[in-house]
Design an enzyme around this catalytic site. Sequence first.
Site, short mmCIF file in Angstrom:
data_model
loop_
_atom_site.label_atom_id
_atom_site.label_comp_id
_atom_site.label_asym_id
_atom_site.label_seq_id
_atom_site.Cartn_x
_atom_site.Cartn_y
_atom_site.Cartn_z
N ARG A 186 4.04 45.43 71.26
CA ARG A 186 4.59 44.28 70.51
C ARG A 186 3.94 44.15 69.13
O ARG A 186 3.77 43.05 68.62
CB ARG A 186 4.44 42.96 71.28
CG ARG A 186 5.14 42.95 72.62
CD ARG A 186 6.66 43.05 72.50
NE ARG A 186 7.26 43.04 73.82
CZ ARG A 186 7.45 44.15 74.56
NH1 ARG A 186 7.17 45.36 74.06
NH2 ARG A 186 7.98 44.06 75.75
N SER A 203 10.05 35.99 76.31
CA SER A 203 8.63 35.86 76.65
C SER A 203 7.90 35.15 75.52
O SER A 203 7.94 35.61 74.39
CB SER A 203 8.00 37.23 76.85
OG SER A 203 8.70 37.94 77.82
N GLU A 250 3.55 35.63 71.62
CA GLU A 250 4.37 36.75 71.12
C GLU A 250 5.34 36.22 70.06
O GLU A 250 5.68 36.90 69.10
CB GLU A 250 5.14 37.38 72.29
CG GLU A 250 6.07 38.50 71.87
CD GLU A 250 6.92 39.05 73.01
OE1 GLU A 250 6.40 39.26 74.12
OE2 GLU A 250 8.12 39.26 72.77
C1 LIG Z 1 16.39 35.59 76.19
C2 LIG Z 1 15.49 36.48 75.35
C3 LIG Z 1 15.00 37.67 75.88
C4 LIG Z 1 14.17 38.50 75.12
N1 LIG Z 1 13.74 39.67 75.68
C5 LIG Z 1 12.96 40.51 74.96
C6 LIG Z 1 12.52 41.76 75.51
O1 LIG Z 1 12.86 42.11 76.64
N2 LIG Z 1 11.72 42.54 74.75
C7 LIG Z 1 11.34 42.20 73.49
O2 LIG Z 1 10.61 42.97 72.85
N3 LIG Z 1 11.75 41.03 72.93
C8 LIG Z 1 12.55 40.19 73.63
N4 LIG Z 1 12.95 39.00 73.08
C9 LIG Z 1 12.51 38.64 71.73
C10 LIG Z 1 13.52 39.02 70.61
O3 LIG Z 1 14.76 39.31 71.16
C11 LIG Z 1 13.03 40.25 69.82
O4 LIG Z 1 11.76 40.03 69.28
C12 LIG Z 1 14.00 40.57 68.66
O5 LIG Z 1 13.65 41.81 68.08
C13 LIG Z 1 14.01 39.50 67.57
O6 LIG Z 1 15.06 39.79 66.70
P1 LIG Z 1 15.61 38.71 65.69
O7 LIG Z 1 16.59 39.38 64.80
O8 LIG Z 1 16.12 37.54 66.44
O9 LIG Z 1 14.29 38.35 64.90
P2 LIG Z 1 13.87 36.93 64.28
O10 LIG Z 1 13.48 36.02 65.38
O11 LIG Z 1 14.90 36.47 63.32
O12 LIG Z 1 12.57 37.38 63.48
C14 LIG Z 1 11.42 37.84 64.18
C15 LIG Z 1 10.37 38.30 63.14
O13 LIG Z 1 10.85 39.43 62.43
C16 LIG Z 1 10.98 39.14 61.02
N5 LIG Z 1 12.22 39.80 60.60
C17 LIG Z 1 13.45 39.63 61.11
N6 LIG Z 1 14.33 40.47 60.54
C18 LIG Z 1 13.63 41.17 59.62
C19 LIG Z 1 13.97 42.20 58.68
N7 LIG Z 1 15.22 42.68 58.57
N8 LIG Z 1 12.98 42.70 57.88
C20 LIG Z 1 11.71 42.22 57.96
N9 LIG Z 1 11.33 41.26 58.81
C21 LIG Z 1 12.29 40.74 59.64
C22 LIG Z 1 11.00 37.64 60.92
O14 LIG Z 1 10.54 37.19 59.66
C23 LIG Z 1 10.08 37.25 62.06
O15 LIG Z 1 8.73 37.38 61.68
C24 LIG Z 1 13.80 38.14 73.80
C25 LIG Z 1 14.30 36.93 73.26
C26 LIG Z 1 15.15 36.12 74.02
C27 LIG Z 1 15.69 34.86 73.42
#
Ligand SMILES: Cc1cc2nc3c(=O)[nH]c(=O)nc-3n(C[C@H](O)[C@H](O)[C@H](O)COP(=O)(O)OP(=O)(O)OC[C@H]3O[C@@H](n4cnc5c(N)ncnc54)[C@H](O)[C@@H]3O)c2cc1C
Length: 339
Positions: A164, A238, A334
């Site tokens: 992570r 998580s 996380e």
């Molecule tokens: C129901 C549920 C289940 C999940 N299961 C998992 C799992 O199994 N495994 C796992 O690893 N994660 C899991 N997650 C967490 C999440 O899905 C991941 O971390 C995902 O990659 C976040 O993507 P996002 O586009 O929503 O990021 P955001 O929440 O929008 O951003 C997360 C971080 O990344 C940065 N960021 C976003 N996009 C960019 C970009 N293009 N360039 C630079 N920085 C950027 C943001 O500034 C922030 O710091 C889960 C979440 C939920 C709600």
Amino acid sequence: MLQIQENVSLKNFNTFGIDTSARYFVEIAHETELTELFADPQWQQTERLILGGGSNMLMVDDFDGLVVRMNIRGIEHRISHDDVYVEAGGGEVWNDLVNYCVAHEYAGVENLSLIPGSVGASPIQNIGAYGVELKDVFHSCRAFEIATGTFRNFSKEDCKFGYRESIFKAELKEQYIIVSVKFHLSLVASINTRYGAIEQELQNRGISNPTIKDVSQVVAHIRVSKLPDPSTIGNAGSFFKNPVISAEEFAVVQAKFPDVVNYPAADGGVKLAAGWLIEQCGWKGKTVGHTGTWKNQALVLVNHGGATGQEVYNFSSQIIDSVYTKFGVTLQREVNIIS
Ligand SMILES: Cc1cc2nc3c(=O)[nH]c(=O)nc-3n(C[C@H](O)[C@H](O)[C@H](O)COP(=O)(O)OP(=O)(O)OC[C@H]3O[C@@H](n4cnc5c(N)ncnc54)[C@H](O)[C@@H]3O)c2cc1C
């Protein structure tokens, strides 16, 4: 033409469904718009938040800066013998990319089915599930450096992926915006069903020789049965990382709690199941005010409706304290805390 909006509610832009607002908000659909945006000294100097799907964030306060919502789309692929290189825009929905690969029978991402969020965020925390991490399929990414207005490619080694973790959460935190990610997949499936309940569910379905489509469907089924759907109950998956402790620290914990759930980790360390630790402290399914932990998985904090970010944050601190008091182990969040 870039459209900068003011005082925009972020309620529908974070899966916790927390009602905060952004002072300024812009959506980026082409990488040239990033160049245009940050050529303006006003935006160079303003505090920024890069936003994908908002599925790994807890918004504690209103954001008094510029939210840059990534919406660069497009998926392309190139095949060379058994290797497939798939490149996707940072604003693509992660699960759309997975479905594209599964439909074309490009193997490698099927265990990562149904993870919410965007392609551009996937390298940030090296997303992982069911025995596979992004780094296993990552080839490279293209990113925009905010300070210089230039683009750069990052190889897998450059990204310094860990559990992570990546360079984008460490020394290059908030300096680059990922505009596209290239994945190295294969036409030859190397099925990985060892983790979690995948094998059991395949057996239940009478499947002895699974395809990548079978694995994707089974993973999606298990996830839906275990995790709350953010469209009906706010959450960010998580909330805490599984803590990794040294073998010596583990011996101390195990002496007191012989049934402690654990897995081998890198460098002789031991990974503990954060969900189990939280459950042992009596938090599973507990509701406190508008927040609480999910009834089927104590590692997931939820918004039962109307929770503030501060309320969820304070609740997470209570959990950290009680796990430390009982086990002497410090949980790390996380989820990214936006305040
Ligand atoms: C129901 C549920 C289940 C999940 N299961 C998992 C799992 O199994 N495994 C796992 O690893 N994660 C899991 N997650 C967490 C999440 O899905 C991941 O971390 C995902 O990659 C976040 O993507 P996002 O586009 O929503 O990021 P955001 O929440 O929008 O951003 C997360 C971080 O990344 C940065 N960021 C976003 N996009 C960019 C970009 N293009 N360039 C630079 N920085 C950027 C943001 O500034 C922030 O710091 C889960 C979440 C939920 C709600």
